[in-house]
Design an enzyme around this catalytic site. Structure first.
Site: not given
Ligand code: NI
Length: 177
Positions: A46, A51, A88-89, A130-131, A134
């Site tokens: 995702g 991000q 998380c990225l 989660h997204e 963000h």
């Molecule tokens: Ni994330």
């Protein structure tokens, strides 16, 4: 065009509350393709617009059933409780056991402006939550207790000092089993 750079903890765009998308156009569809490419490259499942430095309410995802985009998503219902290891990225190399509702009902639009009504549970529900975090300027660190957060910040500071060698990541949202 240069590949999109995924922003990491410390970048203020990750803390901004994103704006609703008012106009779905070709440029946005193109950006989604680039975001998907960056997500697969990472690799992750995702990636939310903030991000990659775009403070707008949409995200791309693929939890194994093909790519998707959700625009202006809202969770309208949630229930159950589920603990799962989540990464998380934008917080590379770290992950924690995070408690979230197991099931959600979500409303959103797709890239054609169609209204979507989605029932999601388990991995899918977790990824969407989660997204959505963000898009609201929230990140995983907000779920940690004080000791965990202090340790996370220490690790992230060390990472920042050793860049540009980009560390491998557990993937955005969660680790697939
Ligand atoms: Ni994330």
């Amino acid at each position: 065009m240069a590949p999109l750079r995924i922003r990491v903890y410390g970048d203020p765009v990750l803390r901004r509350v994103a704006q609703d998308v008012t106009d779905i156009d070709g440029a946005m569809a193109e950006l989604c393709q680039e975001m998907l490419a960056a997500m697969y490259e990472a690799p992750g499942i995702g990636l939310a617009a903030p991000q990659v430095g775009v403070s707008q309410r949409f995200f791309v995802y693929d939890f194994g059933e093909g790519p998707g985009v959700l625009v202006n998503p809202e969770i309208t219902e949630s229930d159950g409780e589920w603990v799962y290891n989540e990464g998380c990225l934008s917080v590379p190399e770290l992950s924690w056991e995070i408690v979230r509702p197991r099931r959600i009902h979500l409303k959103a639009h797709d890239l054609h402006g169609n209204e979507l009504s989605i029932e999601a549970e388990d991995l899918e529900a977790r990824l969407f939550q989660h997204e959505l975090d963000h898009l609201a300027g929230r990140i995983l660190l907000d779920y940690l207790d004080e000791d965990q957060r202090r340790e996370a910040k220490r690790v992230l500071r060390e990472q920042a000092m050793s860049r540009p060698s980009r560390p491998a990541s557990a993937g955005d949202g969660l680790k697939l089993p």
